[in-house]
Design a protein around this motif. Structure first.
Motif, PDB file in Angstrom:
ATOM      1  N   PHE A 211       0.684  -1.240  -0.001  1.00 51.52           N
ATOM      2  CA  PHE A 211      -0.051   0.080  -0.255  1.00 51.52           C
ATOM      3  C   PHE A 211       0.869   1.294  -0.053  1.00 51.52           C
ATOM      4  CE2 PHE A 211       1.143  -0.513   4.265  1.00 51.52           C
ATOM      5  CZ  PHE A 211       1.035   0.682   5.070  1.00 51.52           C
ATOM      6  N   LEU A 212       2.115   1.170   0.420  1.00 54.51           N
ATOM      7  CA  LEU A 212       3.047   2.272   0.136  1.00 54.51           C
ATOM      8  C   LEU A 212       3.842   2.507  -1.313  1.00 54.51           C
ATOM      9  CD1 LEU A 212       4.548   2.028   3.750  1.00 54.51           C
ATOM     10  CD2 LEU A 212       2.893   3.727   3.224  1.00 54.51           C
ATOM     11  N   GLY A 213       3.358   1.526  -1.856  1.00 54.21           N
ATOM     12  CA  GLY A 213       4.064   1.626  -3.313  1.00 54.21           C
ATOM     13  C   GLY A 213       5.431   0.881  -3.419  1.00 54.21           C
ATOM     14  N   GLY A 214       5.837   0.216  -2.379  1.00 54.95           N
ATOM     15  CA  GLY A 214       7.151  -0.712  -2.259  1.00 54.95           C
ATOM     16  C   GLY A 214       6.646  -2.090  -2.830  1.00 54.95           C
ATOM     17  N   ILE A 215       7.918  -2.556  -3.472  1.00 48.68           N
ATOM     18  CA  ILE A 215       7.958  -3.809  -4.025  1.00 48.68           C
ATOM     19  C   ILE A 215       7.799  -5.001  -2.987  1.00 48.68           C
ATOM     20  CG2 ILE A 215       9.375  -5.572  -5.140  1.00 48.68           C
ATOM     21  CD1 ILE A 215      10.449  -3.619  -6.822  1.00 48.68           C
ATOM     22  N   VAL A 216       6.802  -5.692  -3.007  1.00 45.31           N
ATOM     23  CA  VAL A 216       6.701  -7.014  -2.213  1.00 45.31           C
ATOM     24  C   VAL A 216       7.678  -7.908  -2.208  1.00 45.31           C
ATOM     25  CG1 VAL A 216       5.330  -8.786  -1.081  1.00 45.31           C
ATOM     26  CG2 VAL A 216       4.209  -6.661  -2.086  1.00 45.31           C
ATOM     27  N   GLU A 217       8.822  -7.893  -1.473  1.00 44.90           N
ATOM     28  CA  GLU A 217      10.151  -8.896  -1.777  1.00 44.90           C
ATOM     29  C   GLU A 217       9.772 -10.340  -1.983  1.00 44.90           C
ATOM     30  OE1 GLU A 217      13.065  -7.810  -2.891  1.00 44.90           O
ATOM     31  OE2 GLU A 217      12.417  -5.698  -2.562  1.00 44.90           O
ATOM     32  N   GLN A 218       8.941 -10.814  -1.202  1.00 46.05           N
ATOM     33  CA  GLN A 218       8.489 -12.325  -1.385  1.00 46.05           C
ATOM     34  C   GLN A 218       7.968 -12.586  -2.402  1.00 46.05           C
ATOM     35  OE1 GLN A 218       7.453  -9.955   1.064  1.00 46.05           O
ATOM     36  NE2 GLN A 218       8.127 -10.550   3.092  1.00 46.05           N
ATOM     37  N   GLN A 219       7.289 -11.738  -3.304  1.00 46.20           N
ATOM     38  CA  GLN A 219       6.698 -12.181  -4.488  1.00 46.20           C
ATOM     39  C   GLN A 219       7.720 -11.024  -5.766  1.00 46.20           C
ATOM     40  OE1 GLN A 219       2.806 -10.962  -3.485  1.00 46.20           O
ATOM     41  NE2 GLN A 219       2.191 -13.048  -3.906  1.00 46.20           N
ATOM     42  N   ARG A 220       8.699 -11.086  -5.710  1.00 44.00           N
ATOM     43  CA  ARG A 220       9.722 -10.205  -6.371  1.00 44.00           C
ATOM     44  C   ARG A 220       9.701 -11.161  -8.007  1.00 44.00           C
ATOM     45  NH1 ARG A 220      13.320  -6.302  -5.929  1.00 44.00           N
ATOM     46  NH2 ARG A 220      15.026  -5.865  -7.432  1.00 44.00           N
ATOM     47  N   PHE A 221       9.301 -10.215  -8.758  1.00 44.32           N
ATOM     48  CA  PHE A 221       9.242 -10.752 -10.233  1.00 44.32           C
ATOM     49  C   PHE A 221       8.062 -11.736 -10.633  1.00 44.32           C
ATOM     50  CE2 PHE A 221      13.993 -10.426  -9.893  1.00 44.32           C
ATOM     51  CZ  PHE A 221      14.241  -9.471 -10.635  1.00 44.32           C
ATOM     52  N   ALA A 222       7.178 -11.863  -9.723  1.00 44.53           N
ATOM     53  CA  ALA A 222       5.973 -12.735  -9.696  1.00 44.53           C
ATOM     54  C   ALA A 222       4.736 -12.109 -10.234  1.00 44.53           C
ATOM     55  CB  ALA A 222       5.489 -13.147  -8.512  1.00 44.53           C
ATOM     56  N   GLY A 223       4.921 -10.767 -10.901  1.00 46.58           N
ATOM     57  CA  GLY A 223       3.976 -10.281 -11.533  1.00 46.58           C
ATOM     58  C   GLY A 223       2.769  -9.525 -10.497  1.00 46.58           C
ATOM     59  N   GLY A 224       1.896  -8.969 -11.183  1.00 46.29           N
ATOM     60  CA  GLY A 224       0.652  -8.424 -10.516  1.00 46.29           C
ATOM     61  C   GLY A 224       0.078  -7.266 -11.106  1.00 46.29           C
ATOM     62  N   PRO A 225      -0.811  -6.383 -10.421  1.00 46.82           N
ATOM     63  CA  PRO A 225      -1.481  -5.433 -11.102  1.00 46.82           C
ATOM     64  C   PRO A 225      -0.293  -4.350 -11.775  1.00 46.82           C
ATOM     65  CG  PRO A 225      -2.433  -5.666  -9.050  1.00 46.82           C
ATOM     66  CD  PRO A 225      -0.993  -6.538  -9.094  1.00 46.82           C
ATOM     67  N   ASN A 226      -0.903  -3.992 -12.985  1.00 47.19           N
ATOM     68  CA  ASN A 226       0.007  -2.922 -13.557  1.00 47.19           C
ATOM     69  C   ASN A 226       0.324  -1.645 -12.882  1.00 47.19           C
ATOM     70  OD1 ASN A 226       1.044  -0.867 -15.557  1.00 47.19           O
ATOM     71  ND2 ASN A 226       0.102  -1.615 -17.224  1.00 47.19           N
ATOM     72  N   PRO A 227       1.031  -1.264 -12.639  1.00 46.49           N
ATOM     73  CA  PRO A 227       1.459  -0.072 -11.637  1.00 46.49           C
ATOM     74  C   PRO A 227       0.850   1.312 -12.541  1.00 46.49           C
ATOM     75  CG  PRO A 227       3.559  -1.015 -11.845  1.00 46.49           C
ATOM     76  CD  PRO A 227       2.696  -1.759 -12.733  1.00 46.49           C
ATOM     77  N   GLU A 228       0.608   1.153 -13.695  1.00 43.69           N
ATOM     78  CA  GLU A 228      -0.165   2.371 -14.324  1.00 43.69           C
ATOM     79  C   GLU A 228      -1.510   2.088 -14.364  1.00 43.69           C
ATOM     80  OE1 GLU A 228       1.508   2.702 -18.363  1.00 43.69           O
ATOM     81  OE2 GLU A 228       3.666   2.861 -17.508  1.00 43.69           O
ATOM     82  N   GLY A 229      -2.012   1.235 -13.605  1.00 45.84           N
ATOM     83  CA  GLY A 229      -3.734   1.033 -13.581  1.00 45.84           C
ATOM     84  C   GLY A 229      -4.418   0.242 -14.482  1.00 45.84           C
ATOM     85  N   GLU A 230      -3.900  -0.199 -15.541  1.00 43.97           N
ATOM     86  CA  GLU A 230      -4.730  -0.955 -16.455  1.00 43.97           C
ATOM     87  C   GLU A 230      -4.168  -2.329 -16.780  1.00 43.97           C
ATOM     88  OE1 GLU A 230      -5.928   1.046 -19.962  1.00 43.97           O
ATOM     89  OE2 GLU A 230      -6.727   2.702 -18.807  1.00 43.97           O
ATOM     90  N   GLY A 231      -4.682  -3.485 -16.628  1.00 43.95           N
ATOM     91  CA  GLY A 231      -4.041  -4.537 -17.203  1.00 43.95           C
ATOM     92  C   GLY A 231      -3.144  -5.293 -15.860  1.00 43.95           C
ATOM     93  N   TRP A 232      -2.587  -6.440 -16.500  1.00 38.78           N
ATOM     94  CA  TRP A 232      -1.942  -7.252 -15.354  1.00 38.78           C
ATOM     95  C   TRP A 232      -0.365  -7.346 -15.830  1.00 38.78           C
ATOM     96  CZ3 TRP A 232      -3.808  -8.365 -10.629  1.00 38.78           C
ATOM     97  CH2 TRP A 232      -3.146  -9.392  -9.993  1.00 38.78           C
ATOM     98  N   VAL A 233       0.572  -7.288 -15.173  1.00 31.93           N
ATOM     99  CA  VAL A 233       2.010  -7.521 -15.775  1.00 31.93           C
ATOM    100  C   VAL A 233       2.303  -8.853 -15.284  1.00 31.93           C
ATOM    101  CG1 VAL A 233       4.381  -6.569 -15.219  1.00 31.93           C
ATOM    102  CG2 VAL A 233       2.652  -5.015 -14.995  1.00 31.93           C
ATOM    103  N   PRO A 234       2.910  -9.592 -16.270  1.00 32.26           N
ATOM    104  CA  PRO A 234       3.166 -11.146 -16.163  1.00 32.26           C
ATOM    105  C   PRO A 234       4.067 -11.473 -15.071  1.00 32.26           C
ATOM    106  CG  PRO A 234       3.898 -10.265 -18.090  1.00 32.26           C
ATOM    107  CD  PRO A 234       3.157  -9.165 -17.695  1.00 32.26           C
ATOM    108  N   ASN A 235       3.881 -12.563 -14.530  1.00 34.46           N
ATOM    109  CA  ASN A 235       4.969 -13.219 -13.683  1.00 34.46           C
ATOM    110  C   ASN A 235       6.154 -13.827 -14.569  1.00 34.46           C
ATOM    111  OD1 ASN A 235       6.310 -15.220 -12.101  1.00 34.46           O
ATOM    112  ND2 ASN A 235       4.196 -15.831 -10.895  1.00 34.46           N
ATOM    113  N   ILE A 236       7.472 -13.583 -14.133  1.00 34.69           N
ATOM    114  CA  ILE A 236       8.334 -13.770 -15.133  1.00 34.69           C
ATOM    115  C   ILE A 236       9.303 -14.975 -14.290  1.00 34.69           C
ATOM    116  CG2 ILE A 236       8.498 -11.886 -16.543  1.00 34.69           C
ATOM    117  CD1 ILE A 236      11.139 -10.635 -15.032  1.00 34.69           C
TER     118      ILE A 236
END
Length: 311
Positions: A211-236
């Motif tokens: 909620f503070l905008g920091g990366i969730v380190e336990q899920q680093r590179f695991a994708g998630g909501p697009n920070p720009e607000g639309e779509g989903w960034v894939p898990n790599i």
């Protein structure tokens, strides 16, 4: 008694304000800390392409990715950022910056005027970069064509428009640690790890955030909501790319095509325009590192609404 309580509250408030002010002082790199150095412009170009600098800083809707006049709107949950002009223009770009100013910006997230940059500028990743590589990048940027035109201010509502509070954010998410090679791994793997986690800043988009905008380190590179607000960034991680080979990843970074024949979309198109320009060995190193990422389960993707299947 009441008077004593009021005085105590005032003292506590002043102490708290003083502590906040001291803890949030923007960090800088002193010019005297940078030894004499002859910049390698060719290496600076590699860092430029690995970092995808033109992905954000090129003027939108024009074909020249080296036209670094900025202006791209970057929406976020905290407001809309506008990528600045980083061309060597002396008035609107970074033409009057010193080398120490540039190193400070990338490694500390502090502007030449001594204010905090918002972490939409991914200095949490750039802090991993070697100082010499940052200096090389600065030398390369100075070889490009100056572009006039000052970019508008960010559109940030209160309280996010108070930059001083970013000093607290940095205490939580900017650790100042350089990249450390793993002696148990190959030189290529370490090079890929350095590029992906440093200039490449791949985790900045491909990781969920708190909620503070920091990366969730336990899920680093695991994708998630697009920070720009639309779509989903894939898990790599290998959770999603388990069927991809390192060569498949390399091919994607070069041409934007997946093993299934799909092509990159969204902001990844801009990224590919940069990674495609990397020397093959650099791209292969990045691919080797990404292929080594262990499988990590990302955040659950929201279900599509009725009538949106296939969209």
């Amino acid at each position: 008694m009441l008077k004593r309580m009021i005085v105590a509250l005032i003292v506590i408030g002043l102490v708290g304000l003083g502590a906040f002010w001291w803890l949030t002082i923007p960090a800088t790199v002193a010019p005297s800390s940078l030894p004499a150095y002859r910049a390698n412009v060719a290496n600076g170009q590699v860092m430029f392409n690995a970092g995808g600098c033109s992905s954000c800083h090129a003027v939108p809707n024009q074909p020249d990715r080296l036209n670094l006049g900025g202006g791209l709107a970057i929406p976020s949950p905290f407001g809309t950022f506008y990528a600045p002009n980083i061309s060597p223009d002396p008035n609107d770009g970074i033409g009057r910056w010193s080398e120490a100013d540039f190193v400070t910006a990338l490694a500390k997230g502090t502007s030449p005027s001594g204010t905090h940059y918002y972490p939409a500028f991914p200095y949490t990743s750039y802090q991993r970069a070697k100082t010499d590589d940052i200096r090389d990048l600065f030398a390369y940027l100075k070889t490009l064509v100056p572009v006039s035109g000052r970019v508008r201010e960010h559109d940030m509502p209160f309280p996010f428009n108070i930059r001083r509070t970013l000093g607290v954010w940095k205490l939580l998410f900017l650790d100042g640690k350089p990249f450390v090679a793993d002696p148990a791994r190959s030189a290529a793997w370490n090079r890929g790890a350095y590029l992906v986690n440093g200039f490449g800043h791949c985790a900045e988009c491909h990781s969920p955030r708190n909620f503070l905008g920091g990366i969730v380190e336990q899920q680093r590179f695991a994708g998630g909501p697009n920070p720009e607000g639309e779509g989903w960034v894939p898990n790599i991680t290998q959770k999603r790319l388990g069927d991809w080979s390192a060569k498949d990843i390399d091919f994607f970074l070069e041409l934007g095509q997946t093993p299934e024949g799909d092509t990159a979309g969204g902001s990844m198109v801009r990224v590919i325009r940069n990674t495609s320009q990397l020397p093959p060995a650099e791209r292969a190193a990045m691919a080797e590192y990404v292929k080594s990422l262990p499988p990590v389960e990302g955040p659950p993707r929201p279900k599509r609404k009725s009538g949106q299947e296939g969209k």
